[in-house]
Write a protein that holds these residues in place. Structure first.
Motif, short mmCIF file in Angstrom:
data_model
loop_
_atom_site.label_atom_id
_atom_site.label_comp_id
_atom_site.label_asym_id
_atom_site.label_seq_id
_atom_site.Cartn_x
_atom_site.Cartn_y
_atom_site.Cartn_z
N ASN B 593 54.44 33.02 41.92
CA ASN B 593 53.04 33.03 42.15
C ASN B 593 52.34 32.85 40.70
OD1 ASN B 593 52.97 35.18 40.57
ND2 ASN B 593 52.32 36.68 42.21
N VAL B 594 50.90 32.54 41.01
CA VAL B 594 50.01 32.52 39.78
C VAL B 594 49.05 33.53 39.95
CG1 VAL B 594 50.34 30.05 39.71
CG2 VAL B 594 48.65 30.76 40.97
N LEU B 595 48.35 33.65 38.87
CA LEU B 595 47.29 34.49 38.79
C LEU B 595 46.11 33.85 38.24
CD1 LEU B 595 49.07 37.49 36.41
CD2 LEU B 595 49.17 37.21 38.93
N ILE B 596 44.92 34.30 38.91
CA ILE B 596 43.61 33.70 38.33
C ILE B 596 42.57 34.66 37.91
CG2 ILE B 596 44.17 31.83 40.17
CD1 ILE B 596 42.03 33.21 41.94
N SER B 597 41.99 34.12 36.89
CA SER B 597 41.04 34.99 36.24
C SER B 597 39.70 35.25 37.19
CB SER B 597 40.31 34.46 35.11
OG SER B 597 39.54 33.26 35.36
N GLU B 598 38.95 36.22 36.94
CA GLU B 598 37.94 36.66 37.96
C GLU B 598 36.72 35.50 38.03
OE1 GLU B 598 35.38 39.78 36.20
OE2 GLU B 598 34.47 40.38 38.20
N PRO B 599 36.36 34.78 36.93
CA PRO B 599 35.49 33.63 37.15
C PRO B 599 36.07 32.70 38.08
CG PRO B 599 35.28 34.33 34.94
CD PRO B 599 36.54 35.11 35.59
N GLY B 605 35.97 31.03 45.22
CA GLY B 605 35.99 31.59 46.43
C GLY B 605 37.59 32.01 46.72
N LEU B 606 38.27 32.43 45.95
CA LEU B 606 39.70 32.43 46.07
C LEU B 606 40.18 33.91 45.75
CD1 LEU B 606 41.29 29.49 43.81
CD2 LEU B 606 40.95 29.42 46.29
N GLY B 607 41.33 34.32 46.46
CA GLY B 607 41.52 35.63 46.25
C GLY B 607 43.14 35.69 46.22
N PRO B 608 43.80 37.02 46.04
CA PRO B 608 44.96 36.89 46.51
C PRO B 608 45.42 36.74 47.94
CG PRO B 608 44.19 39.01 45.50
CD PRO B 608 42.96 37.96 45.88
N GLY B 609 46.55 35.96 47.85
CA GLY B 609 47.17 35.69 49.24
C GLY B 609 46.44 34.33 49.47
#
Lengths: 373, 839
Positions: B593-599, B605-609
């Protein structure tokens, strides 16, 4: 003797100095004269050998593969075409550099189509450097190309050759086969252009190439046949600053003879004594012509929209050959409005007295338009 | 005749009260200047951005790229000789520095250019041969050269990735067209490849295509290349800076509000003072309508003079602001060079328009009042005060309504920034309407409690109450200005606190070896190969992690991406805001998977999943699941973090940008750093070696630099408010000349008089100070929860520093007292006799 090379050199400012080029970039003498140090010169008669001399001579500054021709469709519509590849060196040696883009050889190509029915002249220009196989000459199979425009052989350098090119307005796919052997122009291929030693080119022609293929315009393809003329020339300097331009004729007569004549015009309005020509008989035997042996006389002038005038009709007399020819353009507006301008167009040859059609050909006129700023 | 008399009366009034005249002009000028300056700085930066985008992409409709990484130049030959796309131009572009300024080095093929960039074509063709044949030939714009003091044919050292190369400015290209982008150095593609160390690769190919040709080309592209329309790319870039520009616009809005108050204040005062004269004029037969028109015209003339002066001030101020804006853009976004102020017509019209409109609006009330004056009756001051007091509760009620509306708008579920600003505006307006009522109430309480005060002090208090209608305006202006400093102060402090905390958490390692690109603060370069091997074998190293900074196309938008090979300590460095920490890390370590920063989560408009589409150079488009969202202040556009093993599978790029080292014994930091520094002498690529403390300091320094512009604007707000208080006090002073003369006559010393005025002013300052705190706090809430969240996508911990409160109170008090110094000096020197004679 072709104009394009000057285009290149004139545009590029004659020599690779770091100073900006003088605005007299189109002074023909300077352009085709200039400082040729570091380059090979056309000083002596040389032995031509083929197919090698079809290929590039990069030690000389300028070189071209100049193809013009007259074509007809089955229902008699007339077309003229031009496909030209110019090579010019901007410095004698390549600058050492890791980048493959570094090159001292530039290529320019011109393509044109003259439609005798609509009297429309279409043309296009391409530029490239001799790097990354974007443009150049290849030996086996022979190919000279710039982008997707090319003249090429299928096997070695043997004929027939194929011409393939596509512009935004027309496409050509032609096959060329020579009817006559190679003709060495001037003195055994050494063509002196002004008196200084080395102001000369090596020059040969394939004056009569059977041509057939497809011409496509606006998604409409048609079969065409006709005759083409290939000029090959390379030099490092040719003209003096006294010479302002020239008028060059390549005519294919219906009796099987071919005639090449050019006159160099001087600043003082005189015709330069180095003007010359060649008459080639049906069998391909060439006779050199000196200035004294022919006369050129403008018959009519055509003016462009911006006021430049070209003599588009001519009378050529060769008393010794009993030839008195009237040269008329397929139509007037065949000016190449490319980076620098010249007139290059299809012409019709008639008998001066009777008006009987005697053949077709190509006319090139240079030095009639002032250099652009 | 009548109008002539009125004009004479006006000129006489202003001749007798020159300070009143000049203060009015100055107030309007200041207000206009701030609006104009902020807008100019903003417009200039935006224009420079647009120009440089234009110069860099030209007329191209499409671009071929490998999603941000350089690609093999061989495809260009295929494109031209086999596929026949002759409207194509290869580009190699990079950054370099000249005398500390950052330039874009644009490597072009001048022979392929004519279709694309007018400017570069003209410039390059004039110098075609030297450009093609000389390995050090570059073209610079005349403007840049003039600024840096270079002339044609100068040899100039340029710094690329920390190394210095000499180049020659073979020509200076024309800048008379007024469309010249700054900071672009043009060179041949061969030179660019060699200088930037990118031999054999291109960054992109520009194309001019119609939709059909684009579709055909797309299907002919090898999988590692992609074709994008230029519009989409530019859109993404513009989006990036939008938030920043909007924040600046908000500051200009604030300046407008404060400036507006000031204008109102001065015009209203000048009318109030002439009530007697105006009443006399009515008596002499001047109609109410004539008076109304006269006062409005007078205000307009003053407004116009002030606006013109303001324009000049504004342009001067803008020069300074532009530098700050550029700095911020370079720190946060991308390299942009702005040195030319763009005097956009709309900016000037807006500045003058707001000034004139504000003046006119300010004049209408007093003008109406003057028009309705009964010819015979001169309203007494007390009558006037009574009237205005009746108005205060109504104003306060209206203000309360606006406040509530503001809060409602703020909580309205919208992502639009403009709505947030609307809410902020309502909040400020509503609160300011309630200020007169609140301060009157506070004053009354004060009077009631402070019965034991000495007479002078009581007198001072009373005199405020007596002239309250005009003092209320000064208090309002000061309150708003100070509250803005409170609001922005709290926001910045909370922000800084959060960033500092985040840095502490993120910088888990003791030492960092990173490849600098020599531009801004990004670690975008590549480390030499020996680093990893040596560090891995270094005794005393407990663990190390590696990172690679790249720009990948994520959902078709170029996105900062960190390729991370974590150590056991790395996971502690991430504060997970959304998603399950445990499972997210397990999948990450497995390369799933990848992780994304809050901004990034916020903006897209992205989130986990959710899944993101990432363009890989080996396998084309990949669809990757998002494991978690983490806190990050490093990039306001957002950042994606990808595990190294996943990256290695789909990209051919083993290089590293940074290595983080955790030592067994932190006391060895200095020794290890020295060793690393020694190794760096062998490095062929520039490298920076910093401890976590140094990085933290450096990051916070950049943070502070970013907010420098807001500090400047805060200061301006205070200056504007200071002028407000000053003019109110001067008015009060003049009006009470007789009263003061009487006080002097009955035995008050000049010292006592001065003390009294200073006390009054201190009172005004204190009131403003107290009242500014709630508004400031409200503003900070709005800035943190609404504006910043929407603009940058950053959430932050609230931090309410007492220091900010004290500073606010101190600012209000000191600016009020400072404003009183001159009036006090004049008061003490005022002759008693003439003051009394006015009777």
């Amino acid at each position: 003797m072709r104009w394009g090379s000057m285009l290149l050199v004139g545009l590029l400012g004659a020599s690779g100095c770091s100073q900006p080029p003088a605005q007299s970039g189109l002074d023909l003498g300077v352009a085709l004269g200039g400082d040729a140090s570091g380059y090979a010169r056309a000083l002596d008669i040389r032995r031509f050998s083929f197919p090698e001399d079809h290929f590039s001579h990069p030690e000389f500054r300028n070189e071209w593969w100049y193809l013009t021709g007259n074509l007809s469709t089955d229902n008699g519509d007339l077309y003229g075409y031009q496909v030209t590849f110019f090579r010019t060196a901007i410095s004698p040696q390549r600058q050492a550099d890791a980048s493959h883009w570094r090159s001292h050889q530039l290529w320019m190509a011109h393509a044109a189509l003259s439609n005798g029915q609509t009297k429309r002249h279409l043309f296009a220009e391409r530029w490239s450097r001799d790097a990354l196989k974007l443009a150049g000459v290849q030996q086996a199979p022979f190919r000279v190309w710039l982008d997707d425009w090319r003249i090429e052989a299928t096997q070695g350098a043997a004929f027939p050759w194929q011409v393939t090119l596509k512009t935004e307005q027309f496409e050509l796919a032609l096959t060329l086969s020579p009817q006559k052997p190679i003709v060495l122009q001037g003195n055994q291929g050494l063509s002196q252009k002004s008196s200084a030693p080395g102001n000369a080119s090596y020059y040969y022609s394939l004056p009569r190439l059977d041509t057939s293929g497809t011409l496509t315009q606006a998604h409409h393809s048609m079969q065409v046949t006709g005759l083409s003329w290939l000029d090959r020339e390379w030099s490092s300097s040719a003209l003096t600053s006294e010479q302002v331009g020239w008028d060059w004729f390549a005519l294919q007569l219906e009796d099987g003879r071919d005639l090449m004549i050019y006159q160099l015009r001087r600043k003082d309005g005189q015709t330069d004594p180095h003007s010359a020509g060649t008459l080639i008989d049906k069998q391909g035997r060439a006779t050199a012509l000196q200035l004294a042996e022919f006369q050129l006389q403008p018959l009519r002038w055509w003016q462009t929209k911006d006021g430049a005038s070209y003599p588009t009709g001519w009378r050529i007399t060769l008393p010794a050959q009993d030839l008195d020819l009237k040269i008329l353009p397929l139509f007037d507006a065949q000016e190449m409005q490319t980076t620098l301008r010249y007139w290059e167009g299809a012409v019709i040859v008639q008998d001066q007295r009777s008006g009987t059609p005697l053949g077709r050909g190509y006319l090139e006129m240079t030095g009639y338009v002032a250099a652009p700023d | 005749m009548v109008s002539l008399n009125l004009v004479l009366s006006s000129t006489r009034f202003f001749r007798r009260h020159p300070w009143q005249f000049w203060l009015s002009i100055l107030s309007i000028a200041l207000g206009t200047a701030v609006i104009v300056a902020v807008d100019l700085a903003n417009a200039s930066a935006q224009r420079a951005f647009a120009l440089s985008l234009d110069a860099l992409t030209g007329r191209a409709t499409h671009q071929i790229s490998a999603g941000g990484t350089p690609f093999d130049e061989g495809f260009y030959t295929v494109l031209r000789t086999k596929l026949g796309y002759q409207h194509s131009a290869p580009i190699v572009a990079g950054w370099l520095r000249i005398e500390g300024e950052t330039f874009t080095l644009l490597g072009i093929d001048p022979l392929a250019e004519p279709m694309f960039r007018n400017l570069t074509t003209r410039a390059a063709q004039a110098q075609l041969i030297p450009l093609l044949t000389r390995p050090d030939a570059v073209l610079m714009s005349q403007m840049d050269a003039a600024r840096l003091g270079f002339s044609r044919l100068d040899r100039v050292p340029v710094e690329i990735q920390g190394q210095t190369h000499p180049v020659q400015l073979i020509d200076l290209y024309d800048t008379t067209q007024n469309v010249t982008p700054e900071g672009i150095l043009i060179t041949d593609i061969a030179t660019a490849q060699t200088l930037l160390d990118r031999v054999g690769t291109l960054d992109r190919i520009d194309l001019i295509l119609n939709a059909d040709a684009a579709e055909r080309l797309r299907s002919a592209l090898p999988p590692q290349l992609k074709l994008d329309s230029v519009g989409a790319k530019q859109g993404a870039l513009k989006q990036m800076t939008r938030a920043f520009y909007i924040n600046l616009s908000a500051l200009s809005l604030l300046a407008m509000v404060v400036g507006g108050f000031l204008v109102y204040n001065s015009i209203a005062l000048s009318v109030l003072q002439r009530r007697e004269q105006l009443a006399v004029a009515r008596m002499l037969g001047v109609t109410g309508g004539q008076l109304f028109v006269h006062i409005c015209l007078e205000a307009l003339i003053i407004g116009l003079l002030g606006a013109l002066l303001g324009l000049f001030l504004g342009v001067g101020l803008a020069q300074f602001l532009v530098a700050l804006v550029t700095r911020t853009i370079n720190d946060l976004y991308f390299v942009l060079n702005v040195s030319q102020l763009h005097l956009a017509t709309w900016v000037i019209l807006k500045g003058v328009g707001v000034a004139l409109l504000g003046t006119l609006l300010a004049a209408i009330g007093p003008a109406l009042e003057a028009a309705h004056l009964a010819p015979m009756l001169v309203l007494r001051r007390s009558e006037l005060e009574r009237q205005s007091r009746r108005l205060f509760p109504r104003l306060a009620l209206g203000g309360l309504g606006l406040l509530i509306l503001g809060v409602l708008v703020a909580v309205w579920p919208s992502e639009a920034l403009i709505v947030g600003f609307g809410a902020l505006f309502l909040l400020i307006l509503g609160y300011s309407l309630a200020i007169p009522y609140m301060s009157a109430w506070l004053l009354k309480r004060l009077e009631a409690t402070l019965r034991w005060l000495p007479t002078t002090a009581k007198l001072a208090l009373r005199s405020i109450t007596a002239g309250f209608s005009r003092i209320a305006l000064a208090i309002t202006a000061l309150t708003i200005a100070v509250s803005a400093t409170v609001g922005v102060g709290i926001m910045i402090d909370s922000f800084r606190h959060s960033v500092s905390h985040w840095l502490e958490l993120t910088l888990q390692n003791d030492l960092y070896v990173s490849a600098t690109s020599g531009v801004a603060s990004r670690a975008e370069g590549t480390l030499d190969n020996f680093w990893l091997e040596r560090i891995a074998h270094l005794p005393g190293v407990a663990a190390y992690s590696t990172g690679r900074s790249v720009k990948l196309d994520v959902d078709s938008i170029p996105t900062d991406t960190l390729i991370l090979s974590p150590s056991v300590y790395t996971t502690q460095g991430f504060e997970i805001l959304a998603g399950d920490t445990q499972t997210a890390w397990q999948a990450f370590l497995a390369g799933q998977n990848v992780l994304i920063s809050e901004p990034l989560a916020q903006h897209r408009g992205l989130g986990p999943g959710d899944r993101v589409r990432v363009f890989s150079t080996l396998h084309g488009e990949l669809s990757l699941p998002i494991g978690a969202v983490f806190r990050d202040y490093g990039s306001s556009q957002g950042m994606l973090v990808m595990p190294r093993n996943l990256y290695a599978e789909h990209w051919q790029d083993p290089a590293l940008s940074a290595i983080g080292i955790k030592l067994r014994n932190p006391s060895q930091i200095t020794a290890v750093k020295l060793l690393l520094k020694r190794w760096s002498k062998e490095a062929t690529r520039p490298v920076s070696i910093r401890s976590n403390i140094e990085i933290r300091q450096r990051s916070l320094m950049i943070f502070d630099r970013t907010f420098a512009i807001t500090q400047v604007l805060r200061l301006l707000a205070i200056v504007v408010a200071f002028v407000g208080v000053f003019s109110a006090l001067m008015a009060l002073l003049l009006e009470k000349r007789r009263e003061n003369a009487v006080l002097r006559a009955v035995g008050m010393t000049p010292l006592q008089m001065r003390g009294m005025l200073l006390l009054q002013s201190a009172m005004i300052g204190s009131l403003a100070g107290v009242l500014s705190v709630p508004l400031g706090w409200l503003m900070s809430e709005m800035l943190i929860l609404v504006i910043n969240q929407r603009a940058f996508g950053w959430s932050m911990e609230h931090h309410f520093p007492l220091a900010v409160l004290f500073a606010a109170f101190g600012t209000a008090l000191s600016s009020a007292i400072l404003a009183a110094l001159y009036p006090a000096w004049r008061l003490a020197r005022a002759p008693i006799a003439s003051g009394l004679r006015e009777e």
